[in-house]
Motif scaffolding. Structure first.
Motif, short mmCIF file in Angstrom:
data_model
loop_
_atom_site.label_atom_id
_atom_site.label_comp_id
_atom_site.label_asym_id
_atom_site.label_seq_id
_atom_site.Cartn_x
_atom_site.Cartn_y
_atom_site.Cartn_z
N ASP A 76 1.00 -1.46 -0.49
CA ASP A 76 -0.44 0.18 -0.17
C ASP A 76 0.70 1.34 0.14
O ASP A 76 1.73 1.57 0.94
CB ASP A 76 -0.83 -0.01 0.75
N PHE A 77 0.40 1.87 -1.16
CA PHE A 77 1.86 3.65 -1.39
C PHE A 77 0.27 4.74 -1.24
O PHE A 77 0.56 4.44 -2.97
CB PHE A 77 2.19 2.63 -2.30
N LEU A 78 0.68 5.67 -0.98
CA LEU A 78 0.10 6.32 -0.92
C LEU A 78 -1.53 6.41 -1.07
O LEU A 78 -2.39 6.65 -1.93
CB LEU A 78 0.22 7.17 -2.45
N GLY A 79 -2.15 5.34 -0.42
CA GLY A 79 -3.34 4.65 -0.97
C GLY A 79 -4.31 3.54 -2.02
O GLY A 79 -5.11 3.29 -2.43
N LYS A 80 -2.87 3.78 -3.02
CA LYS A 80 -3.17 3.08 -3.38
C LYS A 80 -1.90 1.42 -3.79
O LYS A 80 -1.09 1.52 -2.76
CB LYS A 80 -2.30 3.45 -4.85
N GLN A 81 -2.92 0.59 -3.93
CA GLN A 81 -1.84 -1.27 -4.07
C GLN A 81 -0.84 -1.25 -5.30
O GLN A 81 -1.04 -0.65 -6.39
CB GLN A 81 -2.60 -2.40 -4.89
N VAL A 82 0.75 -0.65 -4.88
CA VAL A 82 1.73 -1.47 -5.36
C VAL A 82 2.48 -2.39 -6.03
O VAL A 82 2.80 -2.14 -4.86
CB VAL A 82 2.44 0.04 -5.41
N LYS A 83 2.60 -2.59 -6.61
CA LYS A 83 3.69 -3.59 -7.35
C LYS A 83 5.23 -3.02 -6.97
O LYS A 83 5.18 -2.33 -7.32
CB LYS A 83 3.64 -4.44 -8.05
N ALA A 84 5.72 -4.11 -5.27
CA ALA A 84 7.97 -3.80 -5.65
C ALA A 84 8.26 -4.46 -4.81
O ALA A 84 7.55 -5.49 -4.79
CB ALA A 84 6.99 -1.94 -4.56
N HIS A 85 9.25 -4.44 -4.73
CA HIS A 85 10.31 -4.84 -4.62
C HIS A 85 11.07 -4.63 -3.48
O HIS A 85 11.27 -4.09 -3.55
CB HIS A 85 11.60 -5.30 -5.95
N LYS A 86 11.10 -5.67 -2.27
CA LYS A 86 11.42 -5.12 -0.66
C LYS A 86 13.05 -5.85 -1.09
O LYS A 86 13.02 -7.04 -1.32
CB LYS A 86 10.53 -5.32 0.25
N ILE A 87 14.27 -4.83 -1.09
CA ILE A 87 15.22 -5.36 -0.72
C ILE A 87 15.42 -4.47 0.64
O ILE A 87 15.42 -3.97 1.05
CB ILE A 87 16.06 -4.12 -1.60
N LYS A 88 16.06 -5.71 1.36
CA LYS A 88 17.08 -5.28 2.72
C LYS A 88 18.82 -5.84 2.20
O LYS A 88 18.98 -6.54 2.20
CB LYS A 88 16.20 -7.02 4.04
N GLY A 146 23.07 -3.07 11.48
CA GLY A 146 21.59 -2.33 11.47
C GLY A 146 21.37 -3.12 9.73
O GLY A 146 21.68 -3.32 9.38
N ASP A 147 20.15 -2.81 9.55
CA ASP A 147 19.16 -3.01 8.23
C ASP A 147 18.79 -1.76 8.41
O ASP A 147 17.91 -1.07 8.61
CB ASP A 147 18.13 -3.73 9.15
N ILE A 148 18.59 -1.38 6.59
CA ILE A 148 17.32 -0.72 6.00
C ILE A 148 17.31 -1.35 5.59
O ILE A 148 18.00 -1.70 4.59
CB ILE A 148 18.78 0.67 5.57
N ILE A 149 15.53 -0.95 4.74
CA ILE A 149 15.19 -1.56 3.63
C ILE A 149 14.51 -0.46 3.11
O ILE A 149 13.85 -0.12 3.23
CB ILE A 149 13.28 -2.37 4.74
N PHE A 150 14.68 -0.96 1.31
CA PHE A 150 14.47 -0.13 0.69
C PHE A 150 12.93 -0.85 0.04
O PHE A 150 12.53 -2.44 -0.60
CB PHE A 150 14.75 0.08 -0.52
N TRP A 151 12.36 -0.55 -0.94
CA TRP A 151 10.99 -0.44 -1.67
C TRP A 151 11.08 -0.06 -2.61
O TRP A 151 11.24 1.33 -3.26
CB TRP A 151 9.64 -0.53 -1.07
N LEU A 152 10.97 -0.68 -4.21
CA LEU A 152 11.64 -0.12 -5.66
C LEU A 152 10.76 -0.54 -6.38
O LEU A 152 10.08 -1.94 -5.78
CB LEU A 152 12.68 -0.33 -6.26
N SER A 153 9.95 0.18 -6.71
CA SER A 153 8.89 0.02 -8.07
C SER A 153 9.06 -1.48 -8.63
O SER A 153 10.33 -1.21 -8.97
CB SER A 153 8.22 0.97 -8.94
N ALA A 154 8.09 -2.19 -8.97
CA ALA A 154 8.51 -3.47 -9.58
C ALA A 154 8.69 -3.21 -11.11
O ALA A 154 8.31 -4.29 -12.04
CB ALA A 154 7.70 -4.02 -8.71
N ASP A 155 8.25 -2.07 -11.76
CA ASP A 155 8.54 -2.20 -12.96
C ASP A 155 9.75 -1.56 -13.55
O ASP A 155 11.02 -1.98 -12.92
CB ASP A 155 7.20 -1.15 -13.84
N GLU A 156 10.08 -1.65 -14.25
CA GLU A 156 11.20 -1.62 -15.67
C GLU A 156 12.13 -0.36 -14.92
O GLU A 156 13.28 0.19 -15.06
CB GLU A 156 11.67 -1.09 -16.59
N ARG A 157 10.67 1.18 -14.14
CA ARG A 157 12.18 2.12 -14.08
C ARG A 157 12.81 2.23 -12.90
O ARG A 157 13.45 2.45 -12.10
CB ARG A 157 10.92 3.30 -13.76
N ARG A 158 12.18 1.26 -11.76
CA ARG A 158 12.62 0.86 -10.27
C ARG A 158 12.44 1.85 -9.32
O ARG A 158 13.87 2.27 -8.97
CB ARG A 158 13.74 0.87 -10.34
#
Length: 67
Positions: free
Chosen positions: A2-14, A27-39
């Motif tokens: 859920d991103f800004l009230g919308k369901q978005v496909k994303a890759h979660k990277i730790k 420590g850990d840092i978790i990133f979410w990148l869009s699952a399209d070609e733009r990342r």
């Protein structure tokens, strides 16, 4: 995700961070990148010594792809 009230496909990277030496921080840092070609980086969360840091993108404008 859920991103800004919308369901978005994303890759979660730790990412793990480790610093050798006297302080021996880790420590850990978790990133979410869009699952399209733009990342597009959408969100990040990181734990730090005094709490945590959270950030989300609020606007995105495609730049000039010509280099």
């Amino acid at each position: 995700m859920d991103f800004l009230g919308k369901q978005v496909k994303a890759h979660k990277i730790k990412a793990e961070t480790k610093y050798p030496g006297v302080l021996k921080k880790s420590g850990d840092i978790i990133f979410w990148l869009s699952a399209d070609e733009r990342r597009v980086p959408l969100k990040l969360e990181a734990k730090i010594k005094i709490g945590s840091v959270k950030a989300s993108i609020i606007d995105y404008k495609k730049g000039n792809d010509k280099l």
